[in-house]
Design a protein around this motif. Structure first.
Motif, PDB file in Angstrom:
ATOM      1  N   THR A 195      27.130  27.273  27.682  1.00  0.00           N
ATOM      2  CA  THR A 195      27.771  27.590  26.410  1.00  0.00           C
ATOM      3  C   THR A 195      28.703  28.785  26.542  1.00  0.00           C
ATOM      4  O   THR A 195      29.793  28.811  25.958  1.00  0.00           O
ATOM      5  CB  THR A 195      26.709  27.861  25.334  1.00  0.00           C
ATOM      6  OG1 THR A 195      25.861  26.718  25.207  1.00  0.00           O
ATOM      7  CG2 THR A 195      27.356  28.148  23.987  1.00  0.00           C
ATOM      8  N   THR A 196      28.298  29.776  27.324  1.00  0.00           N
ATOM      9  CA  THR A 196      29.145  30.950  27.536  1.00  0.00           C
ATOM     10  C   THR A 196      30.493  30.542  28.114  1.00  0.00           C
ATOM     11  O   THR A 196      31.545  31.040  27.687  1.00  0.00           O
ATOM     12  CB  THR A 196      28.449  31.948  28.478  1.00  0.00           C
ATOM     13  OG1 THR A 196      27.253  32.432  27.859  1.00  0.00           O
ATOM     14  CG2 THR A 196      29.358  33.129  28.809  1.00  0.00           C
ATOM     15  N   ALA A 251      32.071  27.937  27.677  1.00  0.00           N
ATOM     16  CA  ALA A 251      32.873  27.230  26.688  1.00  0.00           C
ATOM     17  C   ALA A 251      33.480  28.186  25.658  1.00  0.00           C
ATOM     18  O   ALA A 251      34.215  27.755  24.776  1.00  0.00           O
ATOM     19  CB  ALA A 251      32.034  26.172  25.983  1.00  0.00           C
ATOM     20  N   THR A 252      33.171  29.476  25.775  1.00  0.00           N
ATOM     21  CA  THR A 252      33.736  30.488  24.888  1.00  0.00           C
ATOM     22  C   THR A 252      34.768  31.306  25.653  1.00  0.00           C
ATOM     23  O   THR A 252      35.144  30.966  26.774  1.00  0.00           O
ATOM     24  CB  THR A 252      32.634  31.419  24.345  1.00  0.00           C
ATOM     25  OG1 THR A 252      32.140  32.254  25.419  1.00  0.00           O
ATOM     26  CG2 THR A 252      31.471  30.614  23.779  1.00  0.00           C
ATOM     27  N   ASP A 253      35.195  32.420  25.053  1.00  0.00           N
ATOM     28  CA  ASP A 253      36.178  33.266  25.734  1.00  0.00           C
ATOM     29  C   ASP A 253      35.526  34.405  26.499  1.00  0.00           C
ATOM     30  O   ASP A 253      36.205  35.309  26.975  1.00  0.00           O
ATOM     31  CB  ASP A 253      37.191  33.830  24.731  1.00  0.00           C
ATOM     32  CG  ASP A 253      36.541  34.763  23.718  1.00  0.00           C
ATOM     33  OD1 ASP A 253      35.297  34.768  23.625  1.00  0.00           O
ATOM     34  OD2 ASP A 253      37.279  35.484  23.020  1.00  0.00           O
ATOM     35  N   ARG A 254      34.203  34.376  26.609  1.00  0.00           N
ATOM     36  CA  ARG A 254      33.500  35.418  27.357  1.00  0.00           C
ATOM     37  C   ARG A 254      33.168  34.928  28.752  1.00  0.00           C
ATOM     38  O   ARG A 254      32.798  33.761  28.956  1.00  0.00           O
ATOM     39  CB  ARG A 254      32.212  35.835  26.635  1.00  0.00           C
ATOM     40  CG  ARG A 254      32.467  36.630  25.372  1.00  0.00           C
ATOM     41  CD  ARG A 254      31.165  36.995  24.693  1.00  0.00           C
ATOM     42  NE  ARG A 254      30.374  37.927  25.479  1.00  0.00           N
ATOM     43  CZ  ARG A 254      30.576  39.243  25.526  1.00  0.00           C
ATOM     44  NH1 ARG A 254      31.582  39.777  24.852  1.00  0.00           N
ATOM     45  NH2 ARG A 254      29.795  40.035  26.228  1.00  0.00           N
ATOM     46  N   ALA A 255      33.282  35.828  29.723  1.00  0.00           N
ATOM     47  CA  ALA A 255      32.930  35.489  31.101  1.00  0.00           C
ATOM     48  C   ALA A 255      31.407  35.507  31.242  1.00  0.00           C
ATOM     49  O   ALA A 255      30.685  36.052  30.402  1.00  0.00           O
ATOM     50  CB  ALA A 255      33.575  36.471  32.057  1.00  0.00           C
ATOM     51  N   LEU A 256      30.926  34.912  32.331  1.00  0.00           N
ATOM     52  CA  LEU A 256      29.489  34.780  32.568  1.00  0.00           C
ATOM     53  C   LEU A 256      29.079  35.624  33.765  1.00  0.00           C
ATOM     54  O   LEU A 256      29.679  35.527  34.834  1.00  0.00           O
ATOM     55  CB  LEU A 256      29.141  33.315  32.826  1.00  0.00           C
ATOM     56  CG  LEU A 256      27.708  32.998  33.270  1.00  0.00           C
ATOM     57  CD1 LEU A 256      26.716  33.349  32.168  1.00  0.00           C
ATOM     58  CD2 LEU A 256      27.582  31.518  33.650  1.00  0.00           C
ATOM     59  N   LEU A 257      28.061  36.454  33.577  1.00  0.00           N
ATOM     60  CA  LEU A 257      27.485  37.241  34.670  1.00  0.00           C
ATOM     61  C   LEU A 257      26.074  36.751  34.919  1.00  0.00           C
ATOM     62  O   LEU A 257      25.208  36.831  34.043  1.00  0.00           O
ATOM     63  CB  LEU A 257      27.461  38.729  34.319  1.00  0.00           C
ATOM     64  CG  LEU A 257      26.785  39.652  35.344  1.00  0.00           C
ATOM     65  CD1 LEU A 257      27.506  39.610  36.686  1.00  0.00           C
ATOM     66  CD2 LEU A 257      26.711  41.094  34.822  1.00  0.00           C
ATOM     67  N   LEU A 258      25.837  36.207  36.117  1.00  0.00           N
ATOM     68  CA  LEU A 258      24.506  35.762  36.522  1.00  0.00           C
ATOM     69  C   LEU A 258      23.848  36.900  37.283  1.00  0.00           C
ATOM     70  O   LEU A 258      24.319  37.309  38.346  1.00  0.00           O
ATOM     71  CB  LEU A 258      24.599  34.516  37.399  1.00  0.00           C
ATOM     72  CG  LEU A 258      25.231  33.282  36.749  1.00  0.00           C
ATOM     73  CD1 LEU A 258      25.360  32.154  37.764  1.00  0.00           C
ATOM     74  CD2 LEU A 258      24.420  32.823  35.543  1.00  0.00           C
ATOM     75  N   LEU A 259      22.771  37.414  36.738  1.00  0.00           N
ATOM     76  CA  LEU A 259      22.105  38.593  37.283  1.00  0.00           C
ATOM     77  C   LEU A 259      20.698  38.232  37.711  1.00  0.00           C
ATOM     78  O   LEU A 259      20.013  37.457  37.039  1.00  0.00           O
ATOM     79  CB  LEU A 259      22.069  39.695  36.215  1.00  0.00           C
ATOM     80  CG  LEU A 259      21.544  41.068  36.608  1.00  0.00           C
ATOM     81  CD1 LEU A 259      22.491  41.752  37.585  1.00  0.00           C
ATOM     82  CD2 LEU A 259      21.371  41.942  35.364  1.00  0.00           C
ATOM     83  N   GLY A 260      20.240  38.789  38.835  1.00  0.00           N
ATOM     84  CA  GLY A 260      18.876  38.540  39.273  1.00  0.00           C
ATOM     85  C   GLY A 260      18.605  39.159  40.623  1.00  0.00           C
ATOM     86  O   GLY A 260      19.518  39.634  41.307  1.00  0.00           O
ATOM     87  N   VAL A 261      17.347  39.135  41.012  1.00  0.00           N
ATOM     88  CA  VAL A 261      16.968  39.664  42.316  1.00  0.00           C
ATOM     89  C   VAL A 261      17.462  38.685  43.382  1.00  0.00           C
ATOM     90  O   VAL A 261      17.824  37.545  43.079  1.00  0.00           O
ATOM     91  CB  VAL A 261      15.438  39.858  42.426  1.00  0.00           C
ATOM     92  CG1 VAL A 261      14.946  40.843  41.381  1.00  0.00           C
ATOM     93  CG2 VAL A 261      14.706  38.529  42.282  1.00  0.00           C
ATOM     94  N   PRO A 262      17.484  39.110  44.649  1.00  0.00           N
ATOM     95  CA  PRO A 262      17.931  38.193  45.704  1.00  0.00           C
ATOM     96  C   PRO A 262      17.095  36.914  45.723  1.00  0.00           C
ATOM     97  O   PRO A 262      15.885  36.936  45.519  1.00  0.00           O
ATOM     98  CB  PRO A 262      17.723  39.011  46.989  1.00  0.00           C
ATOM     99  CG  PRO A 262      17.783  40.435  46.550  1.00  0.00           C
ATOM    100  CD  PRO A 262      17.175  40.462  45.178  1.00  0.00           C
ATOM    101  N   ARG A 290      32.692  42.660  28.732  1.00  0.00           N
ATOM    102  CA  ARG A 290      33.471  41.424  28.828  1.00  0.00           C
ATOM    103  C   ARG A 290      32.635  40.251  29.307  1.00  0.00           C
ATOM    104  O   ARG A 290      33.111  39.123  29.351  1.00  0.00           O
ATOM    105  CB  ARG A 290      34.656  41.622  29.781  1.00  0.00           C
ATOM    106  CG  ARG A 290      35.925  42.116  29.122  1.00  0.00           C
ATOM    107  CD  ARG A 290      35.809  43.501  28.555  1.00  0.00           C
ATOM    108  NE  ARG A 290      37.027  43.930  27.854  1.00  0.00           N
ATOM    109  CZ  ARG A 290      37.177  45.139  27.328  1.00  0.00           C
ATOM    110  NH1 ARG A 290      36.191  46.036  27.401  1.00  0.00           N
ATOM    111  NH2 ARG A 290      38.294  45.454  26.700  1.00  0.00           N
ATOM    112  N   PHE A 291      31.404  40.525  29.697  1.00  0.00           N
ATOM    113  CA  PHE A 291      30.532  39.465  30.215  1.00  0.00           C
ATOM    114  C   PHE A 291      29.386  39.175  29.262  1.00  0.00           C
ATOM    115  O   PHE A 291      28.885  40.085  28.580  1.00  0.00           O
ATOM    116  CB  PHE A 291      29.926  39.881  31.557  1.00  0.00           C
ATOM    117  CG  PHE A 291      30.866  39.824  32.726  1.00  0.00           C
ATOM    118  CD1 PHE A 291      31.127  38.624  33.356  1.00  0.00           C
ATOM    119  CD2 PHE A 291      31.473  40.977  33.209  1.00  0.00           C
ATOM    120  CE1 PHE A 291      31.980  38.559  34.442  1.00  0.00           C
ATOM    121  CE2 PHE A 291      32.325  40.933  34.296  1.00  0.00           C
ATOM    122  CZ  PHE A 291      32.582  39.713  34.916  1.00  0.00           C
ATOM    123  N   ASN A 292      28.970  37.941  29.250  1.00  0.00           N
ATOM    124  CA  ASN A 292      27.681  37.578  28.690  1.00  0.00           C
ATOM    125  C   ASN A 292      26.727  37.478  29.876  1.00  0.00           C
ATOM    126  O   ASN A 292      26.954  36.678  30.780  1.00  0.00           O
ATOM    127  CB  ASN A 292      27.752  36.251  27.939  1.00  0.00           C
ATOM    128  CG  ASN A 292      26.452  35.929  27.222  1.00  0.00           C
ATOM    129  OD1 ASN A 292      25.725  36.839  26.828  1.00  0.00           O
ATOM    130  ND2 ASN A 292      26.155  34.656  27.049  1.00  0.00           N
TER     131      ASN A 292
END
Length: 373
Positions: A82-83, A85-96, A227-229
């Motif tokens: 969904t992110t 599909a919007t005007d916000r960029a996507l940040l995938l965050l997590g441990v290795p 700027r990120f979700n």
């Protein structure tokens, strides 16, 4: 620093060691596109529903089975899709090892059919890799011109309405990171040398990944983070889920390397994953015994590597069946990163936990032998 404009040399799909997602899963993507009758955002190959189905797996009306690319909470995938599909960029965050890169690649493949518009973040990533560079031979001969300009993957994605990817964003120097602010907020990339700009067309978006253990390396500025979700990818919730992930990925890697089928080593996969989870969590699976944790992350990705290496040993120097001796050395290398402290942690775990399990005697002996070499 210039950015080379050498076109990629593509190997035939059947010869590529690791085909891009859009190539490896072309049949699934085509079947989804044919069955997909839901609204699609501009320049998307699939609807958001179909993108989520591609990642999570399912069976289509025509009987086509879509294999899961990500095993985890459905809501996480839905929010990520969904992110985009919007005007916000996507940040995938997590441990290795939480499949950030894997999810990023498959999202880009399903959304825009091209996962190769990639900026790999390192401490040496220059600003040109994010914005644009120059072909200096043409620059000297012609002066600043469109012909001399070498677009970055991000610039190409903006112009073509595709999805760009930035891996390991927090590894990139802070001043280079901030070159994304105008791109993500104004959806434009100025080219002051030419007095021009590139405006993003509909369909453009950006997926970035970051390791949350890199905090303090190159923290994102508050302006850029806004700027990120951010979507946090968790570690697998259960032993069964992690075993499933490891088995699937090892099976895919094994087929590309002509290694034995995963079922031949299912017992060892479960043992490796159990060891990783117990050392990572600091307690045995039954909750009865506390154990010390080593310095390494012991991620799912590392478990995949240990098992794949073990399968290679079994194939080339054994009978093709994955046994404890095949995974013992790889397991030792994954756990013992600090020779002084981690070796003591591993020895204590072997003696207090592994040794006491009646059905792990062969595994215990193999690990002991590997540690004594």
């Amino acid at each position: 620093m210039s950015v080379s404009a050498v076109p990629p040399v593509e190997a035939p799909a059947e010869e590529a060691l690791r085909p891009h997602a859009e190539t490896a899963y072309a049949a699934e993507l085509a079947a989804l596109a044919a069955a997909d009758d839901r609204p699609r955002p501009a320049r998307w190959l699939l609807s958001p529903w179909a993108v989520a189905t591609y990642l999570l797996g399912g069976t289509l009306p025509d009987g086509t089975v879509v294999t899961p690319k990500y095993v985890g909470p459905r809501r996480i995938v839905e929010v990520a899709v969904t992110t985009l599909a919007t005007d916000r960029a996507l940040l995938l965050l997590g441990v290795p090892g939480t499949a950030k890169t894997w999810v990023s690649e498959h999202l880009a493949a399903a959304v825009s059919g091209d996962s190769t518009l990639l900026v790999q973040g390192t401490a040496g990533t220059p600003e040109e890799a994010v914005r644009y560079g120059w072909n200096y031979a043409r620059l000297l001969a012609e002066g600043p011109s469109r012909g001399a300009l070498v677009p970055s993957p991000v610039m190409r994605a903006m112009a073509e309405g595709r999805t760009a990817r930035v891996e390991e964003l927090t590894r990139i120097p802070a001043d280079v990171q901030d070159s994304l602010i105008t791109i993500l907020s104004e959806k434009t990339l100025p080219i002051p040398e030419l007095g021009e700009e590139v405006q993003a067309v509909r369909g453009f978006n950006l997926i970035a990944t970051a390791n949350d253990r890199d905090r303090g390396v190159n923290e994102l500025s508050s302006a850029l983070r806004r700027r990120f979700n951010t979507v946090v990818l968790p570690l697998p919730a259960s032993l069964e889920e992690e075993v499933d992930i490891v088995s699937r990925r090892v099976g895919e890697l094994g087929r590309s390397l002509d290694l034995p089928a995963v079922p031949s080593g299912s017992a060892e996969i479960r043992r490796v994953v159990t060891v990783f989870r117990e050392l990572r969590d600091g307690v045995t699976a039954d909750g009865r015994t506390k154990v010390k944790s080593p310095s390494g992350s012991l991620s799912t990705a590392e478990a995949i590597s240990v098992v794949t290496s073990g399968l290679a040993l079994a194939a080339h120097f054994g009978d093709g069946v994955l046994r404890p001796a095949d995974v013992a050395s790889g397991l030792l290398g994954a756990v013992v990163r600090d020779p002084a402290a981690d070796r003591l942690v591993w020895q204590e775990y072997l003696e207090s936990v592994v040794r006491e399990r009646d059905d792990w005697k062969d595994f215990y002996r193999s690990c002991r032998e590997a540690a004594q070499r």
